[in-house]
Design a protein around this motif. Structure first.
Motif, short mmCIF file in Angstrom:
data_model
loop_
_atom_site.label_atom_id
_atom_site.label_comp_id
_atom_site.label_asym_id
_atom_site.label_seq_id
_atom_site.Cartn_x
_atom_site.Cartn_y
_atom_site.Cartn_z
N LEU A 67 0.86 -1.03 -0.07
CA LEU A 67 -0.14 0.08 0.04
C LEU A 67 1.04 1.43 0.16
CD1 LEU A 67 -2.98 -1.04 2.35
CD2 LEU A 67 -3.06 -0.73 -0.21
N HIS A 68 2.06 1.01 0.50
CA HIS A 68 2.89 2.37 0.75
C HIS A 68 3.69 2.36 -0.68
CE1 HIS A 68 1.97 2.81 4.75
NE2 HIS A 68 2.31 4.04 4.56
N THR A 69 3.48 1.53 -1.50
CA THR A 69 4.17 1.68 -3.06
C THR A 69 3.29 2.43 -3.81
OG1 THR A 69 3.05 -0.37 -3.99
CG2 THR A 69 5.45 -0.45 -2.84
N ARG A 70 2.19 2.68 -3.38
CA ARG A 70 1.16 3.72 -4.16
C ARG A 70 1.34 5.14 -3.77
NH1 ARG A 70 -2.70 1.98 -6.99
NH2 ARG A 70 -3.37 -0.12 -7.02
N VAL A 71 1.87 6.02 -4.73
CA VAL A 71 2.08 7.27 -4.61
C VAL A 71 0.85 8.18 -4.93
CG1 VAL A 71 3.41 9.42 -5.10
CG2 VAL A 71 4.35 7.13 -5.18
N ASP A 72 0.43 9.32 -3.93
CA ASP A 72 -0.74 9.99 -4.30
C ASP A 72 -0.79 10.41 -5.73
OD1 ASP A 72 -1.12 10.21 -1.58
OD2 ASP A 72 -0.17 12.11 -1.05
N GLY A 73 -2.04 10.42 -6.08
CA GLY A 73 -2.39 10.47 -7.21
C GLY A 73 -2.46 9.40 -8.40
N GLY A 74 -2.54 8.26 -7.70
CA GLY A 74 -2.77 6.87 -8.55
C GLY A 74 -1.63 6.05 -9.17
N PHE A 75 -0.46 6.86 -8.95
CA PHE A 75 0.82 6.17 -9.32
C PHE A 75 1.32 4.97 -8.78
CE2 PHE A 75 5.47 6.14 -9.91
CZ PHE A 75 5.73 6.31 -11.32
N ASP A 76 0.96 3.84 -9.11
CA ASP A 76 1.36 2.44 -8.67
C ASP A 76 2.76 2.04 -8.89
OD1 ASP A 76 1.32 0.08 -7.56
OD2 ASP A 76 -0.65 -0.53 -8.31
N ILE A 77 3.92 2.28 -8.00
CA ILE A 77 5.28 1.66 -8.18
C ILE A 77 5.24 0.41 -8.75
CG2 ILE A 77 7.68 1.55 -7.46
CD1 ILE A 77 6.77 4.28 -5.79
N ALA A 78 4.32 -0.60 -7.78
CA ALA A 78 4.53 -1.84 -8.20
C ALA A 78 4.09 -2.51 -9.42
CB ALA A 78 3.73 -2.68 -7.01
N ALA A 79 2.86 -1.76 -10.03
CA ALA A 79 2.45 -2.13 -11.25
C ALA A 79 3.48 -1.67 -12.38
CB ALA A 79 1.24 -1.24 -11.77
N ILE A 80 4.20 -0.38 -12.12
CA ILE A 80 5.50 -0.23 -13.30
C ILE A 80 6.40 -1.23 -12.94
CG2 ILE A 80 7.04 1.66 -13.69
CD1 ILE A 80 4.13 2.49 -14.29
N GLN A 81 6.87 -1.64 -11.73
CA GLN A 81 7.84 -2.71 -11.71
C GLN A 81 7.54 -3.84 -12.22
OE1 GLN A 81 8.33 -2.72 -7.34
NE2 GLN A 81 10.12 -1.37 -7.58
N ARG A 82 6.18 -4.23 -12.15
CA ARG A 82 5.70 -5.61 -13.08
C ARG A 82 5.92 -5.41 -14.56
NH1 ARG A 82 2.14 -5.46 -8.78
NH2 ARG A 82 0.49 -4.36 -10.12
N ARG A 83 5.72 -4.25 -14.90
CA ARG A 83 5.49 -3.85 -16.46
C ARG A 83 6.97 -4.06 -16.77
NH1 ARG A 83 2.32 0.86 -18.59
NH2 ARG A 83 3.12 -0.30 -20.59
N ILE A 84 8.01 -3.38 -16.19
CA ILE A 84 9.32 -3.19 -16.41
C ILE A 84 9.81 -4.81 -16.55
CG2 ILE A 84 11.75 -2.70 -15.53
CD1 ILE A 84 10.26 -0.10 -14.60
N THR A 85 9.66 -5.68 -15.54
CA THR A 85 9.90 -7.03 -15.52
C THR A 85 9.44 -7.87 -16.64
OG1 THR A 85 10.02 -6.97 -13.11
CG2 THR A 85 10.00 -9.14 -14.18
N GLY A 86 8.21 -7.60 -16.93
CA GLY A 86 7.77 -8.16 -18.30
C GLY A 86 8.34 -7.66 -19.42
N MET A 87 8.77 -6.49 -19.46
CA MET A 87 9.53 -6.12 -20.77
C MET A 87 10.75 -6.53 -21.06
SD MET A 87 8.65 -1.79 -20.86
CE MET A 87 7.17 -1.26 -20.49
N ASN A 88 11.63 -6.64 -19.65
CA ASN A 88 13.08 -7.18 -19.62
C ASN A 88 12.78 -8.86 -19.88
OD1 ASN A 88 14.33 -5.10 -18.97
ND2 ASN A 88 14.05 -5.54 -16.57
#
Length: 92
Positions: free
Chosen positions: A56-77
């Protein structure tokens, strides 16, 4: 922590599920080693609460979800690695 469970998941998600299992197992061992929590069920609950709190603390105000970004980067890699593995002739 020495227990086995059968969990159904799509083949393409098996590696991620195993990664999640290893992460949870590590967290549960850390909690048990601290000596503050006794009992497998309580250790599992504490691990779940700690992981959820961190998520829950990986979510930044404004809906920016760091965990989702990390999952996308892992998928791209993974995609890049798969394509590069097929292109061995380019780097000979």
């Amino acid at each position: 922590m020495g227990r086995e469970f059968r969990v159904a998941c799509p083949d393409e998600e098996e590696a991620t599920l195993i990664q999640a299992v290893e992460f949870l197992d590590q967290r549960m061992h850390e909690i048990r080693a601290s000596g503050k929590v006794i009992g497998l069920e309580k250790i599992a609950i504490m691990a779940a609460l700690n992981i959820t709190y961190e998520y829950l603390h990986t979510r930044v105000d404004g809906g920016f979800d760091i965990a989702a970004i990390q999952r996308r980067i892992t998928g791209m890699n993974s995609t890049i690695d798969a394509v590069m593995g097929e292109q061995t002739e380019l780097f000979s």
